[in-house]
Write a protein that holds these residues in place. Structure first.
Motif, PDB file in Angstrom:
ATOM      1  N   TRP A  45       1.089  -1.128   0.219  1.00 47.92           N
ATOM      2  CA  TRP A  45      -0.301   0.215  -0.116  1.00 47.92           C
ATOM      3  C   TRP A  45       0.589   1.203   0.076  1.00 47.92           C
ATOM      4  CZ3 TRP A  45      -5.296   0.272   2.161  1.00 47.92           C
ATOM      5  CH2 TRP A  45      -6.587  -0.940   1.854  1.00 47.92           C
ATOM      6  N   LEU A  46       2.080   1.378   0.619  1.00 45.05           N
ATOM      7  CA  LEU A  46       2.925   2.334   1.433  1.00 45.05           C
ATOM      8  C   LEU A  46       4.411   1.757   0.451  1.00 45.05           C
ATOM      9  CD1 LEU A  46       1.753   3.480   4.400  1.00 45.05           C
ATOM     10  CD2 LEU A  46       1.350   4.301   2.528  1.00 45.05           C
TER      11      LEU A  46
ATOM     12  N   VAL B 220       0.501  11.118  -0.495  1.00 41.34           N
ATOM     13  CA  VAL B 220       1.892  11.290   0.639  1.00 41.34           C
ATOM     14  C   VAL B 220       1.442  11.017   1.951  1.00 41.34           C
ATOM     15  CG1 VAL B 220       2.578  13.180   0.639  1.00 41.34           C
ATOM     16  CG2 VAL B 220       4.403  12.251   0.799  1.00 41.34           C
ATOM     17  N   VAL B 221       2.954  10.277   2.896  1.00 39.77           N
ATOM     18  CA  VAL B 221       2.107   9.781   4.051  1.00 39.77           C
ATOM     19  C   VAL B 221       3.381   9.958   5.000  1.00 39.77           C
ATOM     20  CG1 VAL B 221       1.612   8.271   6.328  1.00 39.77           C
ATOM     21  CG2 VAL B 221       0.686   8.300   3.862  1.00 39.77           C
TER      22      VAL B 221
ATOM     23  N   ILE C   4       4.965   6.743  -0.234  1.00 40.02           N
ATOM     24  CA  ILE C   4       3.651   7.186  -1.210  1.00 40.02           C
ATOM     25  C   ILE C   4       2.923   6.299  -1.542  1.00 40.02           C
ATOM     26  CG2 ILE C   4       3.934   7.236  -3.754  1.00 40.02           C
ATOM     27  CD1 ILE C   4       5.142   9.202  -2.115  1.00 40.02           C
ATOM     28  N   LYS C   5       1.294   6.207  -1.139  1.00 37.12           N
ATOM     29  CA  LYS C   5       0.243   5.701  -1.718  1.00 37.12           C
ATOM     30  C   LYS C   5       0.461   4.984  -2.441  1.00 37.12           C
ATOM     31  CE  LYS C   5      -2.474   8.465   2.247  1.00 37.12           C
ATOM     32  NZ  LYS C   5      -3.695   9.442   2.291  1.00 37.12           N
ATOM     33  N   ARG C   6       0.415   4.073  -2.980  1.00 30.18           N
ATOM     34  CA  ARG C   6       0.443   3.132  -4.033  1.00 30.18           C
ATOM     35  C   ARG C   6      -0.377   3.495  -5.029  1.00 30.18           C
ATOM     36  NH1 ARG C   6      -1.293  -1.447  -6.016  1.00 30.18           N
ATOM     37  NH2 ARG C   6      -1.344  -2.113  -5.072  1.00 30.18           N
ATOM     38  N   LYS C   7      -1.565   3.594  -4.308  1.00 27.52           N
ATOM     39  CA  LYS C   7      -2.899   3.464  -5.902  1.00 27.52           C
ATOM     40  C   LYS C   7      -3.423   4.873  -5.491  1.00 27.52           C
ATOM     41  CE  LYS C   7      -5.363  -0.950  -3.950  1.00 27.52           C
ATOM     42  NZ  LYS C   7      -6.246  -1.663  -3.305  1.00 27.52           N
TER      43      LYS C   7
END
Length: 102
Positions: free
Chosen positions: A48-49, A78-79, A87-90
């Motif tokens: 996910w990240l 971004v988180v 990085i939030k992939r989706k």
């Protein structure tokens, strides 16, 4: 022209033990403890990240460019974990789908 003098340095028992420890086979009891704690690697397409280097490899975009995009105002992919950017992939895939050029 002159012969090089041969110097014999005294070896301490600690140095000998250290060398012996390096060349000794690992303890099987230690391997059993660490084998139970190992986490199998997760493929990038299932995470996910992603870290910046992972996202650069996955998306084929430079690390510096991804970092710049992540620092823009209103960035939704971004988180921050402390100072680390993930990085939030989706969300990043959705962001890239909407872009003409980055």
């Amino acid at each position: 022209m002159y012969p090089t003098p041969r110097i014999n340095f005294p070896t301490s028992p600690a140095a000998v033990n250290f060398t012996a420890d390096i060349h000794r086979a690992p303890d099987s009891s230690l391997e059993a403890d660490t084998a139970a704690k190992r986490v199998p690697p997760v493929p990038l397409n299932e995470k996910w990240l992603l870290t910046i280097p992972e996202s650069a490899a996955y998306f084929g975009i430079g690390q510096n460019r991804i970092s710049e995009l992540a620092l823009q105002d209103g960035c939704k992919f971004v988180v921050f974990v402390g100072a680390k950017k993930l990085i939030k992939r989706k969300k990043f895939e959705e962001f890239l789908d909407e872009q003409y050029a980055i």
